[in-house]
Design a protein around this motif. Structure first.
Motif, mmCIF file in Angstrom:
data_model
loop_
_atom_site.group_PDB
_atom_site.id
_atom_site.type_symbol
_atom_site.label_atom_id
_atom_site.label_comp_id
_atom_site.label_asym_id
_atom_site.label_seq_id
_atom_site.Cartn_x
_atom_site.Cartn_y
_atom_site.Cartn_z
ATOM 1 N N PRO A 144 -32.218 4.964 9.824
ATOM 2 C CA PRO A 144 -33.610 4.910 10.262
ATOM 3 C C PRO A 144 -33.736 5.337 11.728
ATOM 4 O O PRO A 144 -32.747 5.312 12.473
ATOM 5 N N GLU A 145 -34.922 5.703 12.132
ATOM 6 C CA GLU A 145 -35.170 6.096 13.520
ATOM 7 C C GLU A 145 -34.883 4.909 14.435
ATOM 8 O O GLU A 145 -35.389 3.816 14.228
ATOM 9 N N GLY A 146 -34.027 5.109 15.433
ATOM 10 C CA GLY A 146 -33.718 4.054 16.394
ATOM 11 C C GLY A 146 -32.462 3.267 16.061
ATOM 12 O O GLY A 146 -32.102 2.346 16.785
ATOM 13 N N ILE A 147 -31.781 3.608 14.978
ATOM 14 C CA ILE A 147 -30.559 2.905 14.576
ATOM 15 C C ILE A 147 -29.386 3.867 14.649
ATOM 16 O O ILE A 147 -29.484 5.017 14.227
ATOM 17 N N THR A 148 -28.268 3.378 15.207
ATOM 18 C CA THR A 148 -27.049 4.179 15.245
ATOM 19 C C THR A 148 -25.946 3.427 14.516
ATOM 20 O O THR A 148 -25.879 2.196 14.564
ATOM 21 N N THR A 169 -32.438 -3.677 27.496
ATOM 22 C CA THR A 169 -31.387 -3.770 28.515
ATOM 23 C C THR A 169 -29.996 -3.695 27.897
ATOM 24 O O THR A 169 -29.179 -2.876 28.320
ATOM 25 N N THR A 170 -29.705 -4.533 26.899
ATOM 26 C CA THR A 170 -28.359 -4.550 26.324
ATOM 27 C C THR A 170 -28.311 -4.077 24.879
ATOM 28 O O THR A 170 -27.281 -3.591 24.428
ATOM 29 N N GLY A 171 -29.381 -4.244 24.119
ATOM 30 C CA GLY A 171 -29.413 -3.820 22.728
ATOM 31 C C GLY A 171 -28.840 -4.878 21.805
ATOM 32 O O GLY A 171 -28.336 -5.920 22.237
ATOM 33 N N TYR A 172 -28.920 -4.614 20.514
ATOM 34 C CA TYR A 172 -28.440 -5.529 19.482
ATOM 35 C C TYR A 172 -27.484 -4.786 18.566
ATOM 36 O O TYR A 172 -27.620 -3.584 18.352
ATOM 37 N N SER A 173 -26.517 -5.516 18.028
ATOM 38 C CA SER A 173 -25.606 -4.911 17.060
ATOM 39 C C SER A 173 -25.134 -5.958 16.067
ATOM 40 O O SER A 173 -25.018 -7.139 16.396
ATOM 41 N N LEU A 174 -24.892 -5.533 14.847
ATOM 42 C CA LEU A 174 -24.358 -6.371 13.788
ATOM 43 C C LEU A 174 -23.174 -5.649 13.161
ATOM 44 O O LEU A 174 -23.200 -4.429 12.984
ATOM 45 N N LEU A 178 -40.646 -12.858 20.696
ATOM 46 C CA LEU A 178 -40.730 -11.422 20.442
ATOM 47 C C LEU A 178 -40.685 -10.620 21.733
ATOM 48 O O LEU A 178 -40.004 -9.578 21.812
ATOM 49 N N VAL A 179 -41.377 -11.093 22.771
ATOM 50 C CA VAL A 179 -41.357 -10.397 24.060
ATOM 51 C C VAL A 179 -39.964 -10.495 24.685
ATOM 52 O O VAL A 179 -39.432 -9.518 25.224
ATOM 53 N N ALA A 180 -39.318 -11.673 24.601
ATOM 54 C CA ALA A 180 -37.973 -11.842 25.146
ATOM 55 C C ALA A 180 -36.964 -10.947 24.415
ATOM 56 O O ALA A 180 -36.064 -10.374 25.044
ATOM 57 N N ASN A 181 -37.121 -10.807 23.102
ATOM 58 C CA ASN A 181 -36.239 -9.932 22.338
ATOM 59 C C ASN A 181 -36.415 -8.471 22.738
ATOM 60 O O ASN A 181 -35.449 -7.703 22.742
ATOM 61 N N MET A 182 -37.648 -8.075 23.071
ATOM 62 C CA MET A 182 -37.868 -6.703 23.528
ATOM 63 C C MET A 182 -37.175 -6.466 24.862
ATOM 64 O O MET A 182 -36.537 -5.428 25.066
ATOM 65 N N VAL A 183 -37.278 -7.421 25.791
ATOM 66 C CA VAL A 183 -36.639 -7.276 27.101
ATOM 67 C C VAL A 183 -35.125 -7.202 26.940
ATOM 68 O O VAL A 183 -34.464 -6.360 27.551
ATOM 69 N N ILE A 211 -23.742 -1.662 13.156
ATOM 70 C CA ILE A 211 -25.118 -1.173 13.188
ATOM 71 C C ILE A 211 -25.714 -1.624 14.511
ATOM 72 O O ILE A 211 -25.686 -2.811 14.823
ATOM 73 N N SER A 212 -26.249 -0.685 15.303
ATOM 74 C CA SER A 212 -26.792 -1.063 16.606
ATOM 75 C C SER A 212 -28.110 -0.356 16.866
ATOM 76 O O SER A 212 -28.397 0.694 16.302
ATOM 77 N N GLY A 213 -28.913 -0.982 17.747
ATOM 78 C CA GLY A 213 -30.207 -0.447 18.119
ATOM 79 C C GLY A 213 -30.870 -1.364 19.127
ATOM 80 O O GLY A 213 -30.312 -2.412 19.499
ATOM 81 N N ILE A 214 -32.078 -1.005 19.569
ATOM 82 C CA ILE A 214 -32.762 -1.822 20.570
ATOM 83 C C ILE A 214 -33.752 -2.786 19.956
ATOM 84 O O ILE A 214 -34.158 -3.752 20.592
ATOM 85 N N ASP A 215 -34.153 -2.574 18.705
ATOM 86 C CA ASP A 215 -35.122 -3.437 18.037
ATOM 87 C C ASP A 215 -34.378 -4.425 17.150
ATOM 88 O O ASP A 215 -33.760 -4.041 16.151
#
Length: 179
Positions: A118-122, A80-85, A71-76, A133-137
């Motif tokens: 949702p808040e934090g999703i673009t 930095t780069t974010g996640y997208s599907l 979970l901590v590694a996923n936050m880091v 779908i992309s975001g940092i979480d």
């Protein structure tokens, strides 16, 4: 020892990590995230590296060790780069369009379906049949993608519906003809 839990987490430049008790907050160029690590697990930072340790070998503690580190590694990684599907839309007349920050789907129903962001999703609509779908979480991105896919599940007979990029839909044979 957990193989995942004992691996250190490298903190890239431009990322600030603050650890206060069981709370870990990570701030980077894309945003900030925070998490409360479960009680027996200890998180520490030294010289640009985060380490996650467990105090004993109890079953619950061992199971939380690798989870907390991931979970901590996923936050880091997220700040930095974010996640997208990527979601592909398959079907005649099935399409998606952006309406401000929200999405409007045409999925073969009698009405269009509006899906709020949702808040934090673009959202990014690359084509009428391709949505990113992309975001940092990481958890929020996956949850949002699952909710979007649920609007029209992939049909095993014709293959129509919403599916993730690279997802394989097992096709079923239809009715056997009468002989």
């Amino acid at each position: 020892m957990s193989r995942i839990g004992r691996m250190p987490i490298a903190v890239p430049s431009g990322v600030e990590v603050s650890i206060t008790g069981q709370n870990v907050a990570v701030k980077g160029p894309k945003g900030s995230l925070a998490i409360a690590v479960p009680a027996p697990i200890q998180v520490s930072q030294a010289e640009g590296v985060i380490t996650v340790a467990r105090p004993n070998e109890e079953r619950v503690t061992r199971s939380l060790h690798g989870l907390s580190r991931t979970l901590v590694a996923n936050m880091v990684h997220g700040v930095t780069t974010g996640y997208s599907l990527t979601i592909n839309i398959v079907g005649v007349g099935y399409r998606v369009a952006e309406k401000g920050k929200d999405l409007e789907f045409q999925l073969g129903y009698s009405h269009p379906i509006n899906f709020p962001a949702p808040e934090g999703i673009t959202y990014k609509v690359e084509s009428p049949t391709k949505l990113i779908i992309s975001g940092i979480d990481k958890q929020l991105v996956g949850e949002t993608a699952a909710k979007v896919k649920k609007l029209r599940k992939a049909d095993p007979y014709k293959g129509k519906g919403l599916r993730l990029e690279g997802e394989v839909v097992r096709r079923k044979a239809g009715k056997a003809g009468k002989k």
